[in-house]
Design a protein around this motif. Sequence first.
Motif, PDB file in Angstrom:
ATOM      1  N   GLY A 194       0.820  -1.210   0.000  1.00 57.14           N
ATOM      2  CA  GLY A 194       0.000   0.000   0.000  1.00 57.14           C
ATOM      3  C   GLY A 194       0.851   1.256   0.000  1.00 57.14           C
ATOM      4  N   ALA A 195       0.164   2.391   0.072  1.00 54.20           N
ATOM      5  CA  ALA A 195       0.837   3.696   0.032  1.00 54.20           C
ATOM      6  C   ALA A 195       1.281   4.092   1.430  1.00 54.20           C
ATOM      7  N   LEU A 196       2.543   4.486   1.541  1.00 56.51           N
ATOM      8  CA  LEU A 196       3.097   4.909   2.822  1.00 56.51           C
ATOM      9  C   LEU A 196       2.615   6.320   3.157  1.00 56.51           C
TER      10      LEU A 196
ATOM     11  N   THR B 222      -1.960   2.645   3.758  1.00 57.81           N
ATOM     12  CA  THR B 222      -3.310   2.392   3.281  1.00 57.81           C
ATOM     13  C   THR B 222      -3.224   1.416   2.116  1.00 57.81           C
ATOM     14  N   LEU B 223      -3.935   0.313   2.214  1.00 60.15           N
ATOM     15  CA  LEU B 223      -3.816  -0.760   1.238  1.00 60.15           C
ATOM     16  C   LEU B 223      -4.203  -0.292  -0.164  1.00 60.15           C
ATOM     17  N   ALA B 224      -3.423  -0.730  -1.140  1.00 61.08           N
ATOM     18  CA  ALA B 224      -3.739  -0.403  -2.527  1.00 61.08           C
ATOM     19  C   ALA B 224      -5.047  -1.054  -2.948  1.00 61.08           C
ATOM     20  N   LYS B 225      -5.334  -2.233  -2.398  1.00 62.27           N
ATOM     21  CA  LYS B 225      -6.586  -2.934  -2.671  1.00 62.27           C
ATOM     22  C   LYS B 225      -7.199  -3.332  -1.339  1.00 62.27           C
ATOM     23  N   ALA B 226      -8.364  -2.743  -1.051  1.00 62.40           N
ATOM     24  CA  ALA B 226      -8.988  -2.980   0.245  1.00 62.40           C
ATOM     25  C   ALA B 226      -9.432  -4.428   0.386  1.00 62.40           C
ATOM     26  N   ASP B 227      -9.538  -4.846   1.645  1.00 61.62           N
ATOM     27  CA  ASP B 227     -10.052  -6.187   1.905  1.00 61.62           C
ATOM     28  C   ASP B 227     -11.528  -6.261   1.524  1.00 61.62           C
ATOM     29  N   ALA B 228     -12.022  -7.450   1.413  1.00 60.93           N
ATOM     30  CA  ALA B 228     -13.381  -7.690   0.915  1.00 60.93           C
ATOM     31  C   ALA B 228     -14.418  -6.904   1.708  1.00 60.93           C
TER      32      ALA B 228
ATOM     33  N   PRO C 152      -7.717   6.275  -0.554  1.00 62.61           N
ATOM     34  CA  PRO C 152      -6.623   6.843  -1.358  1.00 62.61           C
ATOM     35  C   PRO C 152      -5.584   7.537  -0.487  1.00 62.61           C
ATOM     36  N   ALA C 153      -4.354   7.539  -0.980  1.00 62.57           N
ATOM     37  CA  ALA C 153      -3.274   8.200  -0.242  1.00 62.57           C
ATOM     38  C   ALA C 153      -3.483   9.704  -0.242  1.00 62.57           C
TER      39      ALA C 153
END
Length: 285
Positions: free
Chosen positions: A140-142, A186-192, A198-199
């Motif tokens: 994810g984005a730092l 913040t995850l690039a692809k969110a969990d289900a 977004p960053a």
Amino acid sequence: MYRFLLTPRWWGINVFVLLAIPFCIFMGSWQLSRFEDRVQDHRDAGEQATAAKTDPARPLAELLPVDKKTSGKQTTATGRYGKQLLVPGRELDDKRGFYVLTLLRTDDGRALPVVRGWLPGAADPAKAPAAPTGEVTVTGALQASETPGSNGVPAAGGLPAGQTGAISSAALVNLVPYDVYDAWVTLAKADAGMKAVPAAAPADTGLDLKAFQNLGYTGEWFVFAGFVVFMWFRLIRREVEFAQDAELGLVESDDEGTPSGRESDGGDGDTAPADNTKVSASPTA
């Protein structure tokens, strides 16, 4: 006519003007450079956000500590999910909701706050999906630690147990029994079932109110410089007018050539002449 410029009073005025004008120009130029720096930071942040979407993810250790250059970069970290918290009062797509924040325990014993996604509505632990078990690798984005009261981060305290107002090591260190990284992901692809968050742009890189304050201060300092020049010429013009009146005998000037403001009689006969009659004493007998 301009000999008054050499008097001590005008020496002081001239020195003040010679110092004030460069100072105002310097301060105006400095404020303008601050505005230009913010514009450049805003442009760089946009380019960095675009590049971060295509650049390969790098290990977390290579991007710490977080600064303007590393904020928003894609990073990876491996560990096991631990304590889960909710971050209420967060907006996404003009809807109010909350973040699902889970601490990722890494091999060095510290925990990395990971925003796994966003959900609409009031913060409710029952709505938040449980974190995956076992060892996981997140990408994810730092992001830098948040500061309460800025960028929409609530500053109010008194939240229920299991919630935090800001994602920062200072806030989380009192909620978890282990050390926390001074950063979050913040995850690039969110969990289900959740939306990816977004960053955010790095702090002090946007064209915010501070940027336009710098631009306003720039104009003020240049106006001050122009006002100093205007008043200097205005004072000189007034002194010249007084000097001309003194030459015409309309006013009297002091020893330094500065008009005293006293009007002469002008020879119009309105003022009674002094009695110059001499009275001689009669000799005593």
